[in-house]
Enzyme design. Structure first.
Site, PDB file in Angstrom:
ATOM      1  N   ASP A 352       0.837  -1.199   0.000  1.00  0.00           N
ATOM      2  CA  ASP A 352       0.000   0.000   0.000  1.00  0.00           C
ATOM      3  C   ASP A 352       0.873   1.251   0.000  1.00  0.00           C
ATOM      4  OD1 ASP A 352      -2.390   1.784   0.853  1.00  0.00           O
ATOM      5  OD2 ASP A 352      -3.296  -0.205   0.764  1.00  0.00           O
ATOM      6  N   ASP A 353       0.264   2.333   0.375  1.00  0.00           N
ATOM      7  CA  ASP A 353       0.874   3.663   0.410  1.00  0.00           C
ATOM      8  C   ASP A 353       2.217   3.657   1.151  1.00  0.00           C
ATOM      9  OD1 ASP A 353       1.161   6.370   0.369  1.00  0.00           O
ATOM     10  OD2 ASP A 353      -0.679   6.814   1.473  1.00  0.00           O
ATOM     11  N   ARG A 433      -6.765  16.055   3.063  1.00  0.00           N
ATOM     12  CA  ARG A 433      -5.741  15.087   3.456  1.00  0.00           C
ATOM     13  C   ARG A 433      -4.343  15.593   3.043  1.00  0.00           C
ATOM     14  NH1 ARG A 433      -3.950   8.951   1.985  1.00  0.00           N
ATOM     15  NH2 ARG A 433      -3.900   8.163   4.089  1.00  0.00           N
ATOM     16  N   LYS A 467      -3.728  -1.044  -6.810  1.00  0.00           N
ATOM     17  CA  LYS A 467      -4.830  -0.412  -6.075  1.00  0.00           C
ATOM     18  C   LYS A 467      -4.770   1.069  -6.419  1.00  0.00           C
ATOM     19  CE  LYS A 467      -6.353   0.311  -1.233  1.00  0.00           C
ATOM     20  NZ  LYS A 467      -5.971   0.039   0.169  1.00  0.00           N
ATOM     21  N   TRP A 468      -5.798   1.566  -7.097  1.00  0.00           N
ATOM     22  CA  TRP A 468      -5.830   2.953  -7.586  1.00  0.00           C
ATOM     23  C   TRP A 468      -6.661   3.768  -6.605  1.00  0.00           C
ATOM     24  CZ3 TRP A 468      -5.829   4.261 -13.400  1.00  0.00           C
ATOM     25  CH2 TRP A 468      -6.030   5.621 -13.617  1.00  0.00           C
ATOM     26  N   ASP A 469      -5.979   4.626  -5.862  1.00  0.00           N
ATOM     27  CA  ASP A 469      -6.628   5.361  -4.774  1.00  0.00           C
ATOM     28  C   ASP A 469      -6.874   6.817  -5.184  1.00  0.00           C
ATOM     29  OD1 ASP A 469      -7.646   5.832  -2.252  1.00  0.00           O
ATOM     30  OD2 ASP A 469      -5.882   5.102  -1.183  1.00  0.00           O
ATOM     31  N   CYS A 517     -10.299   2.384  -5.607  1.00  0.00           N
ATOM     32  CA  CYS A 517     -10.391   2.827  -4.215  1.00  0.00           C
ATOM     33  C   CYS A 517     -10.413   4.352  -4.223  1.00  0.00           C
ATOM     34  CB  CYS A 517      -9.172   2.303  -3.448  1.00  0.00           C
ATOM     35  SG  CYS A 517      -9.049   2.869  -1.754  1.00  0.00           S
ATOM     36  N   ASP A 539     -12.974   2.104   4.336  1.00  0.00           N
ATOM     37  CA  ASP A 539     -11.878   1.911   5.296  1.00  0.00           C
ATOM     38  C   ASP A 539     -12.419   1.390   6.621  1.00  0.00           C
ATOM     39  OD1 ASP A 539      -9.877   2.570   3.594  1.00  0.00           O
ATOM     40  OD2 ASP A 539      -9.392   4.506   4.492  1.00  0.00           O
TER      41      ASP A 539
HETATM   42  C1  DGJ Z   1      -7.211   5.236   1.661  1.00  0.00           C
HETATM   43  C2  DGJ Z   1      -7.565   3.801   1.393  1.00  0.00           C
HETATM   44  O1  DGJ Z   1      -8.941   3.629   1.549  1.00  0.00           O
HETATM   45  C3  DGJ Z   1      -6.768   2.912   2.324  1.00  0.00           C
HETATM   46  O2  DGJ Z   1      -7.141   1.581   2.127  1.00  0.00           O
HETATM   47  C4  DGJ Z   1      -5.313   3.112   2.097  1.00  0.00           C
HETATM   48  O3  DGJ Z   1      -4.947   2.657   0.816  1.00  0.00           O
HETATM   49  C5  DGJ Z   1      -4.959   4.568   2.283  1.00  0.00           C
HETATM   50  N1  DGJ Z   1      -5.789   5.418   1.480  1.00  0.00           N
HETATM   51  C6  DGJ Z   1      -3.526   4.834   1.929  1.00  0.00           C
HETATM   52  O4  DGJ Z   1      -3.205   6.152   1.975  1.00  0.00           O
END
Ligand code: DGJ
Length: 736
Positions: A352-353, A433, A467-469, A517, A539
């Site tokens: 992840d991030d 954020r 995972k594209w956030d 995401c 989340d």
């Molecule tokens: C928001 C996502 O919903 C989380 O699952 C995670 O990937 C964080 N961002 C990471 O910054």
């Protein structure tokens, strides 16, 4: 008053049926567009306008009036020349005329593929070179209809479009009950149902991007009384649009309901140049006389056939590291997690991030580094390729998190291109954020975002998942790229550019799976989902909260797309967290390296069970919602295989209280099913209750026994559960 009643024949076979209008004094032409159970009936009046006669049940007789219908029945009512209700289209012509008239010119239907037809109805303003084409795409096997419009003109200058609904059908029923799916961070897709009364009810989003955070662009309408899972007339809609949207429900003075759906017109007037075409996003409709469950199954079948990527592929069991590490990790920690992933049988590790950014912009928290997509030399000194190979060495696939649309002011990218962000001139920038949104209408940004994806994936072919956030929405919709008269195009052009980028990604990396995401679930629409395999619903992974969130999304999205991970959130018992995650695209997001051997064993058993017995049902089964957590202290749902040979049933106690029998659905009444409770870890107590209640052996009297489908659907499975946080997963297998 003499009435002309026309009966419709061959409707399931014939998507378009015209019938004689010769003897009708007000109709020039009558025609239907049908998709399985759903029919749209049109009349071209002798005044040249396109009227809708009915929308709904294919088998219902349609009465053609002898008097010209009122303008409330115009299919796409334009503003300014006699329409009294909410207009579907509002334009100012080059000479300043604020009215539009739309007259029918022709329609044609073509076969697009097996079971898919498309009808295009063309309308034109008699006084201006201004025209609208209405597209109606029919998916026969699922009875789904998809509608959108294109608007074009040849006036000498710019026409300003103020309103441009994707569709605006009218319904006629005794009463209308609207169900919406309210959101916000960590409480996405919460159902709220109400009766509509005269006037306009607007459900909308003005967030621009990540626009579905407070509400998804989907709704259910029960007609002529309440509908439940199995009974009642329901029309459902889902707008294929990731941006700001508006769903307006207007009950007029004659108790007709017009449903307008489309891009939110607020702040979005569009200056259409001569010869250009404005395309609205499409809205999907499903109709049923058998309640909300049938509606969901239609959406799911449609999604598997047409709406999502690689529906036939199993979604991998993921180990995600976000809840376990946030941005704090290094190679050794990750390798430890890979070992854990392998041990429990997870198929892919999703990093992840936090893997990027260097020096003072190292992504160690959410204030830094977004935009600097260089791998962190501090955390991953040997690069992405090395760490991906380490996962692969352990027979675990490797995926990665990206947020290509964003930038932190604390980043090299921002220092270089402060003009790339979406913001209003002469105003203090508002962060969300700690980040800004890159202006995707700008060609350099389009290229840059593509390169973020391309430069991450191309040199690292071992990355097989993304995972594209997207972690903020728009608060100041201004662009330094767009001309002053095009500022209001920003959020529309952004979202079309976003779809082009997603399309390029899906086509450029066809073997890379992808999860959509947006800070939980701020972006869940079928416009985006065609490029993705699954989405991150929230989340909120506390199983108690997740039950309702997954329940909400299940109305429109198949279980294969609903990512569901076991975490420690809410400090619930691991069994309950597992049981809830087993009903979706299963994954785990906890520090496996810190889990006890018993917990790892429990997770490994769940992964094995999921892969061997449950996943095929989650991926391809038909959903039946059995007991609603909105009505009872219990939520229960099931997936049944197409051949009705196998099923899985989930029971969750969301509160204390007993539902004595769970009535199943969708089974073959004549088949005999063996009942087996699964995921029975030993020695599990209930949290906060001080008891050491052993969950094995099964407390279900039906466990191990055979019942006919008829018995299970009428008498049900006796349910011994009654305490909050208890849960059960039950498999059904046909035995002859
Ligand atoms: C928001 C996502 O919903 C989380 O699952 C995670 O990937 C964080 N961002 C990471 O910054």
């Amino acid at each position: 008053m003499k009435k002309y009643i026309y009966l419709f024949f061959l409707l399931s076979l014939c998507p378009l049926l015209a019938w004689a209008a010769d003897d009708n004094p007000i109709a020039k032409q009558l025609f239907n567009v049908t998709s399985g159970d759903l029919k749209l009936s049109f009349m071209v009046g002798t005044d040249g306008r396109l009227y809708q006669l009915a929308f709904g049940d294919v088998s219902k007789e349609v009465t053609v009036p002898v008097k010209m219908p009122s303008r409330e029945w115009e299919f796409l009512p334009p503003y300014g020349n006699g329409v009294l209700t909410e207009p579907a289209l509002q334009a100012t012509h080059v000479d300043g005329n604020t009215s539009t008239e739309l007259l029918y010119t022709n329609h044609k239907t073509e076969q697009l593929g097996d079971g898919i037809t498309q009808t295009v109805i063309s309308l034109k303003d008699p006084a201006y070179p201004f025209s609208v084409d209405i597209y109606i795409k029919c998916y026969e096997s699922t009875s789904m209809m998809e509608i959108w419009n294109t608007i074009t003109h040849n006036e000498k200058g710019k026409v300003i479009l103020y309103r441009y609904a994707s569709a605006s059908p009218v319904l006629k029923a005794k009463n209308y009950r609207l169900t919406q799916f309210i959101g916000n961070y960590k409480r996405e897709a919460t159902l709220a149902e109400e009766e509509l009364t005269t006037g306009i009810k607007v459900l909308d989003s003005k967030l621009g991007i990540r626009a579905n955070q407070m509400r998804i662009p989907s709704f259910l309408l029960s007609l002529n009384g309440e509908a439940d899972e199995n009974k009642g007339e329901v029309l459902a809609g889902s707008l294929k649009w990731a941006g700001s949207f508006q769903l307006a429900f207007e009950v007029d003075w004659n108790n007709n309901l017009r449903v307008l759906a489309g891009i939110n017109p607020v702040g979005s007037q569009y200056h259409l140049e001569r010869g250009d075409t404005f395309i609205t996003p499409a809205i999907l409709y499903a109709y049923s006389k058998q309640g909300k469950g049938d509606i969901s199954r239609k959406f799911h079948r449609w999604a598997r056939a047409y709406g999502i990527r690689d529906a036939e592929k199993d979604r991998p069991v993921l180990l995600n590291n976000w809840e376990a590490t946030h941005c704090t990790f290094d190679e050794e920690r990750l390798k430890g997690l890979f070992d854990g992933a392998r041990q429990i049988g997870a198929e892919l590790f999703l990093l992840d991030d936090g893997w990027f950014g260097n020096g003072s912009y190292s992504r160690d928290d959410d204030k830094h580094g977004l935009g600097d997509w260089e791998v962190s030399t501090k955390k991953l000194p040997r690069g992405l390729s090395y760490i991906a190979k380490e996962a692969l060495k352990r027979k675990v696939g490797f995926g990665i998190w990206l947020e290509p649309e964003m930038v932190n002011p604390q980043s090299e990218l921002y220092n270089k291109h402060p003009e790339w962000i979406i913001t209003q001139q002469k105003r203090e920038p508002i962060l969300g954020r700690h980040q800004e949104i890159l202006d995707l209408t700008r060609p350099e940004v389009q290229q840059y975002e593509w390169e973020v994806i391309d430069k991450t994936l191309r040199p690292n072919p071992d990355i097989s998942y993304v995972k594209w956030d997207c972690n903020r929405y728009v608060t100041q919709p201004g662009s330094t790229y767009l001309q002053p008269d095009k500022q209001s195009h920003l959020l529309i052009d952004y979202n079309w550019a976003l779809y082009r980028l997603m399309d390029r990604f899906a086509k450029g990396f066809p073997d890379v799976m992808a999860m959509l995401c947006a800070g939980g679930s701020g972006r869940v629409d079928y416009g985006s989902m065609q490029y993705f395999h699954s989405f991150w619903p929230s989340d909120n992974t506390d199983p108690l909260g997740r039950i309702k969130i997954q329940w909400g999304f299940s109305h429109f999205f198949p279980a294969s797309t609903i990512s569901a991970h076991v975490t420690r959130m809410g400090k619930r018992h691991l069994k309950m967290a597992i049981d809830v995650a087993l009903s979706g695209s299963f994954g785990i997001d906890l520090a496996l390296d810190k889990a006890t051997p018993e917990e790892r064993e429990q997770l490994a058993a769940a992964v094995k069970l999921y892969k061997e017995s449950i996943r095929p049902l989650v991926m391809q089964g038909d959903l039946y919602r059995l007991v609603s957590p909105y009505e009872q202290p219990v939520a229960s749902l099931s997936y049944v295989s197409e051949d009705k040979e196998r099923a899985v049933v989930y029971i969750y106690q969301t509160e204390d209280g007993n539902v004595p029998a769970i009535l199943l659905n969708g089974l073959d009444a004549n088949k005999r099913y063996r009942i087996t409770e699964v995921n029975l870890p030993k020695g599990q107590g209930l949290p906060g209750r001080g008891s050491a209640l052993r969950m094995a052996p099964s407390r279900f009297a039906a466990h191990g026994k055979l019942f006919t489908g008829a018995e299970l659907m009428t008498t049900g499975i006796a349910n011994p559960l009654s305490n909050q946080f208890e849960s059960a997963v039950i498999l059904l297998t046909v035995e002859n």
